[in-house]
Scaffold this motif. Sequence first.
Motif, PDB file in Angstrom:
ATOM      1  N   VAL A 119       0.841  -1.203   0.000  1.00 15.53           N
ATOM      2  CA  VAL A 119       0.000   0.000   0.000  1.00 15.53           C
ATOM      3  C   VAL A 119       0.875   1.252   0.000  1.00 15.53           C
ATOM      4  CG1 VAL A 119      -1.734   1.291   1.298  1.00 15.53           C
ATOM      5  CG2 VAL A 119      -1.876  -1.214   1.153  1.00 15.53           C
ATOM      6  N   ARG A 120       0.554   2.185  -0.865  1.00 19.64           N
ATOM      7  CA  ARG A 120       1.358   3.401  -1.018  1.00 19.64           C
ATOM      8  C   ARG A 120       0.979   4.472   0.013  1.00 19.64           C
ATOM      9  NH1 ARG A 120       0.934   4.256  -7.589  1.00 19.64           N
ATOM     10  NH2 ARG A 120       2.190   2.434  -8.200  1.00 19.64           N
ATOM     11  N   PRO A 121       1.898   5.379   0.305  1.00 15.87           N
ATOM     12  CA  PRO A 121       1.563   6.531   1.149  1.00 15.87           C
ATOM     13  C   PRO A 121       0.419   7.326   0.517  1.00 15.87           C
ATOM     14  CG  PRO A 121       3.936   6.350   0.879  1.00 15.87           C
ATOM     15  CD  PRO A 121       3.334   5.358  -0.069  1.00 15.87           C
ATOM     16  N   GLY A 122      -0.433   7.842   1.341  1.00 15.92           N
ATOM     17  CA  GLY A 122      -1.580   8.577   0.840  1.00 15.92           C
ATOM     18  C   GLY A 122      -2.839   7.742   0.735  1.00 15.92           C
ATOM     19  N   ALA A 123      -2.703   6.427   0.864  1.00 15.94           N
ATOM     20  CA  ALA A 123      -3.876   5.564   0.832  1.00 15.94           C
ATOM     21  C   ALA A 123      -4.639   5.682   2.146  1.00 15.94           C
ATOM     22  CB  ALA A 123      -3.459   4.112   0.602  1.00 15.94           C
ATOM     23  N   GLY A 124      -5.966   5.655   2.056  1.00 12.43           N
ATOM     24  CA  GLY A 124      -6.769   5.778   3.263  1.00 12.43           C
ATOM     25  C   GLY A 124      -7.978   4.876   3.314  1.00 12.43           C
ATOM     26  N   ALA A 125      -8.241   4.163   2.214  1.00  7.69           N
ATOM     27  CA  ALA A 125      -9.460   3.362   2.157  1.00  7.69           C
ATOM     28  C   ALA A 125      -9.295   2.228   1.147  1.00  7.69           C
ATOM     29  CB  ALA A 125     -10.654   4.240   1.784  1.00  7.69           C
ATOM     30  N   VAL A 126     -10.253   1.322   1.164  1.00 11.42           N
ATOM     31  CA  VAL A 126     -10.286   0.207   0.215  1.00 11.42           C
ATOM     32  C   VAL A 126     -11.704   0.105  -0.341  1.00 11.42           C
ATOM     33  CG1 VAL A 126      -9.876  -2.248  -0.147  1.00 11.42           C
ATOM     34  CG2 VAL A 126      -8.538  -1.018   1.571  1.00 11.42           C
ATOM     35  N   ARG A 127     -11.799   0.020  -1.652  1.00 13.03           N
ATOM     36  CA  ARG A 127     -13.091  -0.094  -2.321  1.00 13.03           C
ATOM     37  C   ARG A 127     -13.219  -1.495  -2.905  1.00 13.03           C
ATOM     38  NH1 ARG A 127     -17.268   2.862  -4.316  1.00 13.03           N
ATOM     39  NH2 ARG A 127     -18.062   2.472  -6.414  1.00 13.03           N
ATOM     40  N   PHE A 128     -14.421  -2.068  -2.786  1.00  9.76           N
ATOM     41  CA  PHE A 128     -14.672  -3.431  -3.249  1.00  9.76           C
ATOM     42  C   PHE A 128     -15.719  -3.410  -4.366  1.00  9.76           C
ATOM     43  CE2 PHE A 128     -13.701  -3.322   1.262  1.00  9.76           C
ATOM     44  CZ  PHE A 128     -12.580  -4.132   1.319  1.00  9.76           C
ATOM     45  N   THR A 129     -15.436  -4.146  -5.427  1.00  6.37           N
ATOM     46  CA  THR A 129     -16.386  -4.297  -6.517  1.00  6.37           C
ATOM     47  C   THR A 129     -16.708  -5.775  -6.691  1.00  6.37           C
ATOM     48  OG1 THR A 129     -14.520  -4.238  -8.063  1.00  6.37           O
ATOM     49  CG2 THR A 129     -15.759  -2.186  -7.741  1.00  6.37           C
ATOM     50  N   CYS A 130     -17.818  -6.033  -7.356  1.00  2.00           N
ATOM     51  CA  CYS A 130     -18.362  -7.388  -7.407  1.00  2.00           C
ATOM     52  C   CYS A 130     -18.728  -7.760  -8.839  1.00  2.00           C
ATOM     53  CB  CYS A 130     -19.593  -7.480  -6.517  1.00  2.00           C
ATOM     54  SG  CYS A 130     -19.296  -6.888  -4.834  1.00  2.00           S
ATOM     55  N   PHE A 131     -18.671  -9.059  -9.139  1.00  2.00           N
ATOM     56  CA  PHE A 131     -18.919  -9.467 -10.524  1.00  2.00           C
ATOM     57  C   PHE A 131     -20.408  -9.574 -10.855  1.00  2.00           C
ATOM     58  CE2 PHE A 131     -17.906 -13.666  -8.505  1.00  2.00           C
ATOM     59  CZ  PHE A 131     -19.046 -14.394  -8.829  1.00  2.00           C
ATOM     60  N   LEU A 139     -14.235   0.285   2.917  1.00  2.00           N
ATOM     61  CA  LEU A 139     -13.791   0.335   4.302  1.00  2.00           C
ATOM     62  C   LEU A 139     -12.647   1.336   4.390  1.00  2.00           C
ATOM     63  CD1 LEU A 139     -13.530  -3.487   5.109  1.00  2.00           C
ATOM     64  CD2 LEU A 139     -15.319  -1.948   5.949  1.00  2.00           C
ATOM     65  N   THR A 140     -12.448   1.923   5.565  1.00  2.00           N
ATOM     66  CA  THR A 140     -11.211   2.664   5.758  1.00  2.00           C
ATOM     67  C   THR A 140     -10.054   1.672   5.746  1.00  2.00           C
ATOM     68  OG1 THR A 140     -11.164   2.477   8.172  1.00  2.00           O
ATOM     69  CG2 THR A 140     -12.444   4.318   7.218  1.00  2.00           C
ATOM     70  N   LEU A 141      -8.856   2.168   5.525  1.00  2.00           N
ATOM     71  CA  LEU A 141      -7.696   1.281   5.507  1.00  2.00           C
ATOM     72  C   LEU A 141      -7.513   0.610   6.863  1.00  2.00           C
ATOM     73  CD1 LEU A 141      -5.400   0.191   3.783  1.00  2.00           C
ATOM     74  CD2 LEU A 141      -4.035   2.187   4.453  1.00  2.00           C
ATOM     75  N   ALA A 142      -7.733   1.345   7.939  1.00  2.00           N
ATOM     76  CA  ALA A 142      -7.602   0.766   9.279  1.00  2.00           C
ATOM     77  C   ALA A 142      -8.628  -0.342   9.497  1.00  2.00           C
ATOM     78  CB  ALA A 142      -7.763   1.850  10.338  1.00  2.00           C
ATOM     79  N   GLN A 143      -9.862  -0.147   9.032  1.00  2.00           N
ATOM     80  CA  GLN A 143     -10.879  -1.196   9.153  1.00  2.00           C
ATOM     81  C   GLN A 143     -10.501  -2.424   8.327  1.00  2.00           C
ATOM     82  OE1 GLN A 143     -14.279   0.983   7.807  1.00  2.00           O
ATOM     83  NE2 GLN A 143     -14.599   2.034   9.776  1.00  2.00           N
ATOM     84  N   ALA A 144     -10.006  -2.183   7.123  1.00  2.00           N
ATOM     85  CA  ALA A 144      -9.656  -3.287   6.232  1.00  2.00           C
ATOM     86  C   ALA A 144      -8.523  -4.134   6.785  1.00  2.00           C
ATOM     87  CB  ALA A 144      -9.279  -2.741   4.852  1.00  2.00           C
ATOM     88  N   ARG A 145      -7.671  -3.551   7.596  1.00  2.00           N
ATOM     89  CA  ARG A 145      -6.523  -4.277   8.139  1.00  2.00           C
ATOM     90  C   ARG A 145      -6.851  -5.047   9.424  1.00  2.00           C
ATOM     91  NH1 ARG A 145      -1.778  -3.691   5.857  1.00  2.00           N
ATOM     92  NH2 ARG A 145      -1.219  -1.884   4.567  1.00  2.00           N
TER      93      ARG A 145
END
Length: 221
Positions: A119-131, A139-145
């Motif tokens: 994960v690069r500096p400046g990242a703060g969240a994760v987005r999920f997509t579905c097929f 989720l926030t990055l902290a939640q995702a971890r």
Amino acid sequence: MLGLGAAGVAAAPVLQRGLESFLGAAAGKDPTGLTGLLPNGGGFRYYSVAASVPHKGAADYRLTVDGLVDRPATYTLDALRALPQTRLVRDVQCVTGWRVPGTPFAGVRLSRLLDAAGVRPGAGAVRFTCFDGTYTESLTLAQARRDDVLVALSMRDKPVSHAHGGPVRLYVAPMYFYKSAKWLSGITVTSKVRRGFWEERGYDTDAWVGRSNGRDDHPTS
């Protein structure tokens, strides 16, 4: 009478699987979403926001990890299965009120995939997509971890079925079940949280069980 009772107990798991399979298949072809209102003995409801969802398996399933990362990756189902697996047993709580206690999920910790991608500096969240082509979550990055957030490959100690979002779904144990996106196909690291499908329709983005959406349910445990 005892013989009939024993036969009923023996047949119950088979009948339950048959009912779940029927409802799952019906829900996948129901553009109205009304089949999602039907209960089954397993306690779950079948929800989809798309008119239909393609089936995917080991031959054609792919999960991409991209965005603000140094090493974008694409995982096959076999590659995900080969990674260390974590098993959690928690209650599942839907924001609509139903709850399924003590449900086992197992899969790869999301944090492991994020660490592998760098994960690069400046990242703060994760987005999920579905097929299914429609559903999204974030989720926030902290939640995702968190250790209790999985890219889940099994549910109830069996491969995640198509009706339950398989072959791979997200599982966010401490949040309402709408955060656990079904039919997961993309993990994108972003700078900030983008509201998902249900958040755009009024649900809370931070969906902690018992501390969001105006509900006071007991935390999942």
